[in-house]
Design a protein around this motif. Structure first.
Motif, PDB file in Angstrom:
ATOM      1  N   LYS A 699       5.586   2.520   6.737  1.00  0.00           N
ATOM      2  CA  LYS A 699       4.404   3.384   6.807  1.00  0.00           C
ATOM      3  C   LYS A 699       4.451   4.501   5.782  1.00  0.00           C
ATOM      4  CE  LYS A 699       3.382   2.594  11.694  1.00  0.00           C
ATOM      5  NZ  LYS A 699       3.273   3.218  13.025  1.00  0.00           N
ATOM      6  N   SER A 700       5.653   4.988   5.480  1.00  0.00           N
ATOM      7  CA  SER A 700       5.768   6.134   4.575  1.00  0.00           C
ATOM      8  C   SER A 700       5.454   5.767   3.128  1.00  0.00           C
ATOM      9  CB  SER A 700       7.179   6.726   4.659  1.00  0.00           C
ATOM     10  OG  SER A 700       8.134   5.797   4.172  1.00  0.00           O
ATOM     11  N   GLY A 701       5.346   4.478   2.842  1.00  0.00           N
ATOM     12  CA  GLY A 701       4.993   4.045   1.491  1.00  0.00           C
ATOM     13  C   GLY A 701       6.142   4.049   0.516  1.00  0.00           C
ATOM     14  N   ALA A 702       7.388   3.982   1.012  1.00  0.00           N
ATOM     15  CA  ALA A 702       8.543   3.914   0.115  1.00  0.00           C
ATOM     16  C   ALA A 702       8.412   2.692  -0.792  1.00  0.00           C
ATOM     17  CB  ALA A 702       9.840   3.821   0.925  1.00  0.00           C
ATOM     18  N   GLU A 814      -2.573  -3.974  -0.829  1.00  0.00           N
ATOM     19  CA  GLU A 814      -3.457  -2.807  -0.846  1.00  0.00           C
ATOM     20  C   GLU A 814      -3.622  -2.176   0.530  1.00  0.00           C
ATOM     21  OE1 GLU A 814      -4.423  -1.410  -3.419  1.00  0.00           O
ATOM     22  OE2 GLU A 814      -4.123  -2.922  -4.979  1.00  0.00           O
ATOM     23  N   SER A 815      -3.365  -2.960   1.582  1.00  0.00           N
ATOM     24  CA  SER A 815      -3.511  -2.434   2.943  1.00  0.00           C
ATOM     25  C   SER A 815      -2.499  -3.087   3.856  1.00  0.00           C
ATOM     26  CB  SER A 815      -4.936  -2.699   3.469  1.00  0.00           C
ATOM     27  OG  SER A 815      -5.193  -4.095   3.480  1.00  0.00           O
ATOM     28  N   ASP A 816      -2.255  -2.458   5.005  1.00  0.00           N
ATOM     29  CA  ASP A 816      -1.337  -3.051   5.973  1.00  0.00           C
ATOM     30  C   ASP A 816      -1.905  -4.384   6.445  1.00  0.00           C
ATOM     31  OD1 ASP A 816      -0.005  -0.707   5.687  1.00  0.00           O
ATOM     32  OD2 ASP A 816      -0.497   0.088   7.672  1.00  0.00           O
ATOM     33  N   ARG A 817      -1.014  -5.345   6.629  1.00  0.00           N
ATOM     34  CA  ARG A 817      -1.475  -6.653   7.105  1.00  0.00           C
ATOM     35  C   ARG A 817      -0.508  -7.179   8.156  1.00  0.00           C
ATOM     36  NH1 ARG A 817      -3.635 -11.730   3.432  1.00  0.00           N
ATOM     37  NH2 ARG A 817      -4.060 -13.177   5.164  1.00  0.00           N
ATOM     38  N   ARG A 818      -1.039  -7.364   9.360  1.00  0.00           N
ATOM     39  CA  ARG A 818      -0.222  -7.873  10.464  1.00  0.00           C
ATOM     40  C   ARG A 818      -0.521  -9.358  10.661  1.00  0.00           C
ATOM     41  NH1 ARG A 818       2.738  -6.054  14.516  1.00  0.00           N
ATOM     42  NH2 ARG A 818       2.322  -3.868  14.010  1.00  0.00           N
TER      43      ARG A 818
END
Length: 839
Positions: A699-702, A814-818
């Protein structure tokens, strides 16, 4: 977005003008030329290849006048030379006018660029490769006195050996002579660098191969002087040296008339614990010895084919038959060629080749007893004419049934008539006289009687090993209910000297059967299986019992037992010395920060590793995980696994853990995490085959980069070899042109004859070098093909910002994908885009 992707490609060195010949590289070079300002349509129309386009692109980048070499007929090597001359502002017109070829001009230019007095070697009598050695010898950094190898009579390889010797600071006077071949020079130089100095007499007397063996014997600390005095050749001595180094009683079995290949078969046999006395005879060639050794290793009796008159290929067919439990006497006569033997062996394996048992005498006698009985003769002829009314067979002719129909003519059946009838119908085996007597006596004309029975075949059992250690001991972690991996079961199998490891139970041959016709039904003999291979154990004199030669750690994989010496330590601290051990290192506790462990075998850590350096010739297992906030690396020839990795740099075959945080991993195989909580975030994962993980990114974008398939280093090496091959082929063509020119001249003087000899020798060396490069290229192609199917499989979540690079193609999430099944990231068929498939 486009800029970021370009930066990533550059960062991974996937393609930034690497030179190749395939269409993909051609298109990429055209794109780069367009970016540099070229008229791509014109370049495409002129049909430049990728290497030529690379030179045009580099010329545009260097801002030189590319019109001087913008010619599709010009070889890329000539284009490169012109570009470099303009880039370095060096005018080579003078040398072209003097008739130097392209390769010579290149060496002269490089010398001018490096500030060298090129007049020393800018002479027609030097080939380009000779110029190169002189140029390197005159280099400003670490130059050497080239006067020792300046004579044009030296070939370039001789020059190289003298130059290398001077650079190493050794006395080159012992070998710096034109009549000393370069291979002998190399043997003398390598020996001197290791402290072994040959006398002038030894150099004059022995060839390069013998000198090499003397050098290796010196390093191995073994004495081969006797064999040299007895005039064994280099190939023989090499095998003897290896045997002596390994402590094998090789002297007992070899003679001077055995070739090196034959001595090798004896050495390998001794290493594998077989009775080499059965084939260590000068009457056998090495290929015959090989067949006998393989038979002994497969634990069969080689007596049927251990005869010198058999050819090796005949021996092979007999050996294969024995291994399959066949009766090889059916084809082992020397009148059969190996091809004939193979045909019969294959027929026997398929069951089409039948042998027949001799007739039993009681049935023969029965025929005689009917002679002269007129009614019996009529009855017998009638029965034979209608035999299908009397006989039936079941179970593949193993059982013969008979009934006696009521006859209208009133003739009575007798035992003798029935026995004769059976004999005439070829029922020869397993005839039951008692049942026949009852059948005739009872007169039950509708009942079938079992009058003959064959003998059931009893197949033999295969040989097998009984092991006295846990063969199921896993090198894989236990997966717990929550899906995470528990490494606590991944332990060593420790053995002590003399421990019984295995016992072999030999195969049984089985018992042949037969049907009622007397046809043999061959039993399937049990197969012997090969002796156990590996290191650290021996076979006792009974040839079935295996025991440990020393105390150590045992590994068992694919039927191979290896026992390595083991160092056991409770923990490792920074105050301890650097650990370097030839064997397995087992640390039962922690490896504390600042430690260094190098092991030729596995490294197993029962606790935790912190900021340390591990190097293993085998696998690395860290049961408690690894944390490296300051520094820390793991390099292994095998696999690496741990409970977790944080901040670790890892290079290995396959790499696995419950999670990876901010790691730099480079796997020649697969990278995987365990369980639904398995995660890779931060750092870079480079894998040839791919990754498997529940979660990638966070989530932090590391910054998390997943780089799959062929990496830049491998691709760069491959394309570098391709380019070198192309350059060497251009050089070879130049030499061949010169050779053809000399042939056209016809009669030549002494000087021209020497030049002709030099050209022919250079062609031979160049062809050999190209062959070697092609072999290297083939191996690299195999690695590249393995990585062509690389993919990332994610079973839970891919976070935004995660970057996938597959075969140089960049994809940014580009976006979170579950996913509730799995996501697969891989390159499409055209290798142009990354596709994401769900499910």
């Amino acid at each position: 977005m486009a800029t970021q992707e370009t930066d990533l490609i550059s960062e991974f060195n996937v393609y930034s003008g690497l030179d190749s010949f395939d269409q993909n590289s051609l298109e990429k070079e055209l794109d780069l030329c367009k970016y540099a300002g070229a008229d791509v349509d014109k370049l495409r129309a002129l049909k430049f290849n990728a290497l030529q386009l690379a030179e045009i692109r580099k010329g545009l980048t260097d801002k030189v006048d590319i019109s001087k070499y913008l010619d599709p007929k010009m070889p890329w090597t000539e284009m490169e030379e012109l570009r470099l001359e303009m880039t370095q502002n060096i005018d080579m017109t003078k040398y072209r006018e003097e008739g130097f070829d392209l390769r010579q001009i290149s060496q002269i230019r490089q010398g001018i660029q490096n500030g060298i007095d090129v007049s020393v070697y800018a002479k027609k009598e030097y080939l380009a490769d000779q110029m190169r050695e002189l140029r390197l010898g005159m280099s400003k950094n670490g130059g050497v006195p080239i006067i020792f190898f300046q004579d044009p009579q030296y070939d370039n390889l001789q020059m190289r050996e003298i130059r290398k010797g001077l650079e190493a600071g050794i006395d080159i006077s012992s070998y710096a002579a034109v009549d000393v071949p370069y291979m002998k020079m190399r043997a003398i130089r390598h020996s001197a660098e290791d402290g072994l100095f040959f006398t002038g007499q030894e150099i004059a007397r022995y060839n390069a191969n013998i000198l090499n063996q003397m050098h290796k014997a010196y390093l191995d600390n073994v004495d081969i002087s006797r064999y040299i005095k007895e005039r064994f050749d280099g190939e023989q001595i090499e095998q003897i040296r290896i045997g002596l180094k390994e402590g094998l009683p090789i002297d007992e079995f070899i003679t001077g008339d055995m070739r090196g290949d034959a001595i090798k078969e004896i050495r390998i046999g001794l290493e594998n614990g077989v009775d080499v006395g059965k084939y260590a005879d000068g009457a056998y060639g090495w290929q015959q010895m090989y067949e006998m050794r393989m038979g002994l290793e497969h634990q069969i009796d080689i007596t049927p084919y251990s005869k010198p008159l058999y050819r090796a290929d005949q021996m092979r067919e007999i050996r294969l038959g024995l291994e399959d439990g066949l009766d090889v006497s059916q084809y082992s006569t020397m009148m059969y060629t190996a091809k004939d033997m193979r045909r019969i062996r294959e027929l026997m394996l398929s069951g089409e080749y039948q042998a027949v048992l001799p007739d039993e005498t009681p049935e023969l006698a029965a025929l005689d007893r009917t002679g002269g009985v007129k009614d019996g003769k009529v009855l017998l002829e009638s029965m034979l004419e209608n035999k299908d009314l009397y006989l039936s067979f079941t179970q593949n002719d193993m059982l013969c049934w008979m009934k006696l129909p009521l006859r209208a003519d009133g003739m009575e059946y007798t035992e003798d008539v029935v026995l004769t009838f059976l004999f005439k119908c070829n029922v020869r085996k397993g005839v039951n006289r008692d049942i026949i007597a009852d059948m005739v006596k009872e007169h039950n004309h509708n009942q079938k009687y079992l009058v003959a029975s064959g003998k059931e075949v009893v197949d033999g059992s295969d040989g097998y090993y009984e092991y006295f250690f846990d063969t199921e001991a896993s090198t894989e972690p236990v997966i717990l209910k929550d899906g995470t991996a528990d490494l606590s079961n991944m332990d060593l199998i420790q053995v002590h000297v003399g421990d019984k490891l295995a016992e072999y139970h030999r195969a049984t041959r089985g018992v042949d059967g037969y049907n009622v016709y007397g046809e043999v039904v061959k039993a399937k003999a049990g197969k012997e299986i090969p002796i156990l291979k590996g290191e650290g154990f021996m076979i006792l004199s009974n040839r079935v019992t295996y025991v440990a030669k020393y105390t150590g750690a045992l590994t068992f994989k694919d039927g191979i037992i290896n026992i390595q010496k083991i160092m056991v330590m409770p923990e490792v601290k920074i105050t301890d010395k650097k650990i370097s051990y030839d064997g397995v290192v087992y640390v039962t506790g922690d490896v504390n920060s600042g430690s260094v462990i190098h092991a030729s075998g596995d490294i197993i850590i029962g606790g935790h590793m912190e900021s340390s350096e591990l190097s293993s010739g085998g696998n690395v297992i860290i049961k408690g995980g690894a944390t490296c906030p300051i520094r820390g690396s793991i390099t292994a020839q095998g696999d690496v696994s741990a409970k977790f990795f944080e901040g670790v740099t890892i290079n290995a075959k396959n790499i696995s853990a419950n999670y990876f945080i901010n790691c730099t991993t480079n796997a020649q195989g697969l990278i995987k995490t365990y369980g639904r909580a398995g995660i890779i975030y931060g750092g870079t994962c480079q894998s040839l085959f791919g990754i498997e993980s529940a979660v990638v990114g966070n989530k932090s974008g590391a910054k998390t980069i997943i780089n799959l398939g062929v990496n830049g280093a491998l691709l760069g090496e491959f394309n570098s070899i391709q380019k070198t091959i192309s350059r060497e082929e251009e050089d070879l063509n130049t030499l061949i042109k010169e050779k053809n020119r000399l042939q056209e001249i016809g009669a030549v003087d002494r000087q021209q004859m020497q030049w002709k000899i030099k050209i022919n020798a250079a062609i031979g060396m160049k062809e050999s070098k190209i062959k070697e490069l092609l072999q290297k290229k083939e191996k690299l192609e195999e690695e590249i093909n393995k990585g062509s199917q690389a993919q990332a499989v994610v079973t839970e979540m891919v976070y935004a910002g995660t970057i996938f690079v597959i075969d140089g193609i960049v994809y940014r999430a580009e976006s979170d994908r579950r996913t509730y099944d799995k996501l697969t990231y891989k390159a499409d068929a055209l290798r142009e885009n990354i596709v994401v498939m769900e499910g």
